[in-house]
Design a protein around this motif. Structure first.
Motif, PDB file in Angstrom:
ATOM      1  N   SER A  12       8.512 -12.873  30.160  1.00  0.00           N
ATOM      2  CA  SER A  12       7.442 -13.723  29.621  1.00  0.00           C
ATOM      3  C   SER A  12       7.109 -14.903  30.519  1.00  0.00           C
ATOM      4  CB  SER A  12       7.803 -14.203  28.220  1.00  0.00           C
ATOM      5  OG  SER A  12       7.776 -13.124  27.312  1.00  0.00           O
ATOM      6  N   ARG A  63       4.203 -24.243  25.458  1.00  0.00           N
ATOM      7  CA  ARG A  63       4.959 -23.792  24.291  1.00  0.00           C
ATOM      8  C   ARG A  63       5.719 -22.549  24.730  1.00  0.00           C
ATOM      9  NH1 ARG A  63       4.682 -23.509  18.545  1.00  0.00           N
ATOM     10  NH2 ARG A  63       5.203 -21.435  17.767  1.00  0.00           N
ATOM     11  N   LYS A  65       8.773 -20.190  22.737  1.00  0.00           N
ATOM     12  CA  LYS A  65       9.775 -19.999  21.691  1.00  0.00           C
ATOM     13  C   LYS A  65      10.169 -18.537  21.644  1.00  0.00           C
ATOM     14  CE  LYS A  65       8.460 -23.827  18.825  1.00  0.00           C
ATOM     15  NZ  LYS A  65       8.657 -24.419  17.537  1.00  0.00           N
ATOM     16  N   ALA A  74      11.179 -11.581  20.372  1.00  0.00           N
ATOM     17  CA  ALA A  74       9.761 -11.952  20.372  1.00  0.00           C
ATOM     18  C   ALA A  74       9.638 -13.302  21.073  1.00  0.00           C
ATOM     19  CB  ALA A  74       9.225 -12.052  18.951  1.00  0.00           C
ATOM     20  N   ASP A  76       6.858 -16.291  21.870  1.00  0.00           N
ATOM     21  CA  ASP A  76       5.559 -16.895  21.591  1.00  0.00           C
ATOM     22  C   ASP A  76       5.350 -17.995  22.620  1.00  0.00           C
ATOM     23  OD1 ASP A  76       3.220 -17.830  20.324  1.00  0.00           O
ATOM     24  OD2 ASP A  76       4.383 -19.162  19.029  1.00  0.00           O
ATOM     25  N   SER A  92      -2.679 -18.053  25.138  1.00  0.00           N
ATOM     26  CA  SER A  92      -1.664 -17.914  24.108  1.00  0.00           C
ATOM     27  C   SER A  92      -1.194 -16.459  24.142  1.00  0.00           C
ATOM     28  CB  SER A  92      -2.265 -18.240  22.736  1.00  0.00           C
ATOM     29  OG  SER A  92      -1.311 -18.040  21.723  1.00  0.00           O
ATOM     30  N   SER A  93       0.119 -16.266  24.091  1.00  0.00           N
ATOM     31  CA  SER A  93       0.637 -14.902  24.145  1.00  0.00           C
ATOM     32  C   SER A  93       1.825 -14.727  23.214  1.00  0.00           C
ATOM     33  CB  SER A  93       1.050 -14.541  25.574  1.00  0.00           C
ATOM     34  OG  SER A  93       2.125 -15.355  25.994  1.00  0.00           O
ATOM     35  N   CYS A  94       2.011 -13.496  22.806  1.00  0.00           N
ATOM     36  CA  CYS A  94       3.200 -13.108  22.063  1.00  0.00           C
ATOM     37  C   CYS A  94       3.645 -11.769  22.627  1.00  0.00           C
ATOM     38  CB  CYS A  94       2.916 -12.983  20.569  1.00  0.00           C
ATOM     39  SG  CYS A  94       4.396 -12.522  19.635  1.00  0.00           S
ATOM     40  N   SER A 109       2.382  -6.652  24.102  1.00  0.00           N
ATOM     41  CA  SER A 109       1.874  -7.974  24.482  1.00  0.00           C
ATOM     42  C   SER A 109       0.522  -8.242  23.860  1.00  0.00           C
ATOM     43  CB  SER A 109       1.745  -8.076  26.009  1.00  0.00           C
ATOM     44  OG  SER A 109       3.001  -7.963  26.631  1.00  0.00           O
ATOM     45  N   THR A 111      -2.352 -11.167  24.029  1.00  0.00           N
ATOM     46  CA  THR A 111      -2.764 -12.341  24.791  1.00  0.00           C
ATOM     47  C   THR A 111      -4.196 -12.712  24.445  1.00  0.00           C
ATOM     48  OG1 THR A 111      -3.494 -10.989  26.656  1.00  0.00           O
ATOM     49  CG2 THR A 111      -1.246 -11.840  26.753  1.00  0.00           C
TER      50      THR A 111
END
Length: 120
Positions: A12, A63, A65, A74, A76, A92-94, A109, A111
């Motif tokens: 990530s 950010r 986490k 996971a 974030d 922003s991605s997860c 992913s 995004t």
């Protein structure tokens, strides 16, 4: 031996070469809304292409986490990318990582480029 959290966080944060030894030969990477990559070679090729693009910018994570279970992680994140012309973009991605016996088998992913005013 790296933990699954360390492998996921390396991926990530674009430290892909650290992840390559942990990729299952039949790993799949779903880039939601864009593509699905199948197999270690396709995933590595995509990572190397991303690194070429990223080499022309700097990355700052605003950010980051991670949530960890026994066989999944996971991550974030919100990242700020600044190109050589000093233009910024925010993404922003997860990423969801699935592991079997410490080997990375699936990546999903999500995004989305976002407006900086939405960042908290």
């Amino acid at each position: 031996m790296a933990t699954i959290q360390q492998v996921a966080e390396a991926f990530s944060t674009h430290r892909y070469s650290e992840v390559y030894p942990f990729l299952h030969p039949e790993v799949s990477w779903t880039l939601v809304g864009a593509a699905r990559l199948e197999g270690r070679d396709q995933v590595i090729q995509a990572c190397e292409g991303a690194l070429q693009q990223l080499s022309r910018s700097t990355t700052q994570f605003l950010r980051f986490k991670a949530i960890v279970s026994a066989d999944a992680v996971a991550v974030d994140a919100i990242a700020r990318y600044v190109d050589q012309k000093w233009q910024s973009s925010f993404v922003s991605s997860c990423d969801i990582f699935e592991f079997v016996q410490g080997t990375l088998t699936n990546i999903t992913s999500y995004t989305q480029e976002i407006d900086s005013s939405t960042i908290r």
